[in-house]
Design a protein around this motif. Structure first.
Motif, PDB file in Angstrom:
ATOM      1  N   SER A  44       0.844  -1.190   0.000  1.00 50.76           N
ATOM      2  CA  SER A  44       0.000   0.000   0.000  1.00 50.76           C
ATOM      3  C   SER A  44       0.881   1.242   0.000  1.00 50.76           C
ATOM      4  O   SER A  44       1.926   1.277   0.654  1.00 50.76           O
ATOM      5  N   LEU A  45       0.483   2.235  -0.774  1.00 55.96           N
ATOM      6  CA  LEU A  45       1.199   3.502  -0.885  1.00 55.96           C
ATOM      7  C   LEU A  45       0.212   4.615  -0.567  1.00 55.96           C
ATOM      8  O   LEU A  45      -0.899   4.625  -1.086  1.00 55.96           O
ATOM      9  N   ASN A  46       0.611   5.541   0.300  1.00 60.91           N
ATOM     10  CA  ASN A  46      -0.264   6.677   0.532  1.00 60.91           C
ATOM     11  C   ASN A  46       0.538   7.919   0.878  1.00 60.91           C
ATOM     12  O   ASN A  46       1.675   7.829   1.328  1.00 60.91           O
ATOM     13  N   CYS A  47      -0.058   9.055   0.608  1.00 63.85           N
ATOM     14  CA  CYS A  47       0.594  10.343   0.843  1.00 63.85           C
ATOM     15  C   CYS A  47       0.289  10.774   2.266  1.00 63.85           C
ATOM     16  O   CYS A  47      -0.850  11.121   2.582  1.00 63.85           O
ATOM     17  N   ARG A  57      -1.752  13.116  -4.909  1.00 67.72           N
ATOM     18  CA  ARG A  57      -1.952  11.813  -5.545  1.00 67.72           C
ATOM     19  C   ARG A  57      -0.634  11.061  -5.626  1.00 67.72           C
ATOM     20  O   ARG A  57       0.434  11.658  -5.649  1.00 67.72           O
ATOM     21  N   VAL A  58      -0.741   9.736  -5.726  1.00 65.74           N
ATOM     22  CA  VAL A  58       0.437   8.889  -5.916  1.00 65.74           C
ATOM     23  C   VAL A  58       0.781   8.887  -7.406  1.00 65.74           C
ATOM     24  O   VAL A  58      -0.081   8.649  -8.243  1.00 65.74           O
ATOM     25  N   ILE A  59       2.056   9.175  -7.712  1.00 64.25           N
ATOM     26  CA  ILE A  59       2.526   9.233  -9.105  1.00 64.25           C
ATOM     27  C   ILE A  59       3.569   8.145  -9.330  1.00 64.25           C
ATOM     28  O   ILE A  59       4.392   7.873  -8.458  1.00 64.25           O
ATOM     29  N   LYS A  60       3.537   7.528 -10.511  1.00 63.91           N
ATOM     30  CA  LYS A  60       4.571   6.572 -10.899  1.00 63.91           C
ATOM     31  C   LYS A  60       5.254   7.070 -12.167  1.00 63.91           C
ATOM     32  O   LYS A  60       4.590   7.498 -13.113  1.00 63.91           O
ATOM     33  N   LYS A  61       6.587   6.997 -12.192  1.00 65.05           N
ATOM     34  CA  LYS A  61       7.342   7.384 -13.388  1.00 65.05           C
ATOM     35  C   LYS A  61       7.252   6.247 -14.406  1.00 65.05           C
ATOM     36  O   LYS A  61       7.553   5.097 -14.093  1.00 65.05           O
ATOM     37  N   THR A  71      -3.519   7.068  -9.058  1.00 62.94           N
ATOM     38  CA  THR A  71      -4.818   7.060  -8.407  1.00 62.94           C
ATOM     39  C   THR A  71      -5.285   8.492  -8.234  1.00 62.94           C
ATOM     40  O   THR A  71      -4.482   9.407  -8.198  1.00 62.94           O
ATOM     41  N   SER A  72      -6.594   8.682  -8.127  1.00 58.63           N
ATOM     42  CA  SER A  72      -7.112  10.033  -7.915  1.00 58.63           C
ATOM     43  C   SER A  72      -7.125  10.382  -6.427  1.00 58.63           C
ATOM     44  O   SER A  72      -7.465  11.483  -6.052  1.00 58.63           O
ATOM     45  N   LYS A  73      -6.762   9.438  -5.593  1.00 61.33           N
ATOM     46  CA  LYS A  73      -6.746   9.663  -4.150  1.00 61.33           C
ATOM     47  C   LYS A  73      -5.315   9.592  -3.623  1.00 61.33           C
ATOM     48  O   LYS A  73      -4.375   9.324  -4.357  1.00 61.33           O
ATOM     49  N   LYS A  74      -5.179   9.811  -2.309  1.00 56.29           N
ATOM     50  CA  LYS A  74      -3.862   9.787  -1.674  1.00 56.29           C
ATOM     51  C   LYS A  74      -3.394   8.359  -1.385  1.00 56.29           C
ATOM     52  O   LYS A  74      -2.332   8.163  -0.826  1.00 56.29           O
ATOM     53  N   PHE A  75      -4.187   7.355  -1.754  1.00 63.78           N
ATOM     54  CA  PHE A  75      -3.921   5.975  -1.359  1.00 63.78           C
ATOM     55  C   PHE A  75      -3.929   5.050  -2.572  1.00 63.78           C
ATOM     56  O   PHE A  75      -4.793   5.172  -3.435  1.00 63.78           O
ATOM     57  N   LEU A  76      -2.949   4.158  -2.653  1.00 60.83           N
ATOM     58  CA  LEU A  76      -2.889   3.172  -3.730  1.00 60.83           C
ATOM     59  C   LEU A  76      -2.582   1.809  -3.127  1.00 60.83           C
ATOM     60  O   LEU A  76      -1.643   1.657  -2.344  1.00 60.83           O
ATOM     61  N   TYR A  77      -3.389   0.822  -3.476  1.00 63.18           N
ATOM     62  CA  TYR A  77      -3.198  -0.544  -2.963  1.00 63.18           C
ATOM     63  C   TYR A  77      -2.862  -1.458  -4.134  1.00 63.18           C
ATOM     64  O   TYR A  77      -3.612  -1.515  -5.115  1.00 63.18           O
ATOM     65  N   ILE A  78      -1.711  -2.149  -4.049  1.00 64.55           N
ATOM     66  CA  ILE A  78      -1.270  -3.053  -5.112  1.00 64.55           C
ATOM     67  C   ILE A  78      -1.355  -4.486  -4.598  1.00 64.55           C
ATOM     68  O   ILE A  78      -0.637  -4.861  -3.672  1.00 64.55           O
TER      69      ILE A  78
END
Length: 197
Positions: A44-47, A57-61, A71-78
């Motif tokens: 899980s990734l969150n700001c 938002r969580v950004i990936k290069k 994601t459009s939110k502060k939280f990303l679950y992989i």
């Protein structure tokens, strides 16, 4: 009048300094707190620490000059994680403000280095572990920095007391040639802030 202007300028500088200090405390939080994962792990990734009207938002290069809103939110679950999920992640808002970058590695191998995702401050006490997928290894792991042998972790881990900038570098671990080795991850060390006297 001149005194009022000076006071207003000082207050403005104070507010800017407070904002800058606050942004330094904001970061991309990774759970579990490490940089390396096995395929099919859950991440899980969150700001964390970001407040204010702007949406973070969580950004990936994706490439040299390409990024993606993960994601459009502060939280990303992989779940589950695949090799394609590896890469550089950070938090960003629509104003272009960013957190520090976290480089996550997803491996299909049998060994990972347990290195925390947060950057360390000079003087921190750092623990690095080595984990084998499935059954634990009966052998103590060897740890390497920048391709050179560092030490053997007879307790399954090593500690670096009072970490400094000289400890920055690429770290990996292995149990033996037959049992494989972990990928390399960069350990970042940030300078300690000295309070003004």
């Amino acid at each position: 009048m001149e005194l009022c202007i000076k006071l207003m300028v000082k207050m403005l500088l104070l507010l800017i300094a407070q904002d800058h200090k606050y942004s330094e405390g904001a970061y991309l939080h990774v759970h579990p707190n490490r940089l390396q994962f096995f395929e099919y792990d859950s991440i899980s990734l969150n700001c964390s620490g970001f407040h204010g009207p702007a949406e973070w938002r969580v950004i990936k290069k994706l490439g040299l000059n390409s990024t993606q809103w993960e994601t459009s939110k502060k939280f990303l679950y992989i779940k589950p994680a695949f090799k394609s999920h590896g890469g550089e992640y950070w938090c960003e808002n629509e104003d272009g403000e960013k957190s520090m970058t976290v480089s996550i590695t997803i491996t299909g191998g049998d060994v990972i280095l347990e290195i925390p995702a947060f950057p360390f401050m000079e003087g921190d006490f750092v623990t690095l572990g080595c984990r084998k997928k499935g059954m634990s290894s009966s052998l103590p792991p060897d740890f390497y920095k920048d391709g050179h042998y560092l030490e053997t972790g007879y307790a399954g881990k090593i500690t670096i007391p009072h970490v400094s900038k000289s400890n920055e570098g690429l770290y990996k671990c292995s149990f033996s040639e037959s049992q494989g080795k972990s990928p390399e991850s960069w350990m970042a060390v940030t300078a300690a802030h000295v309070a003004p006297t």
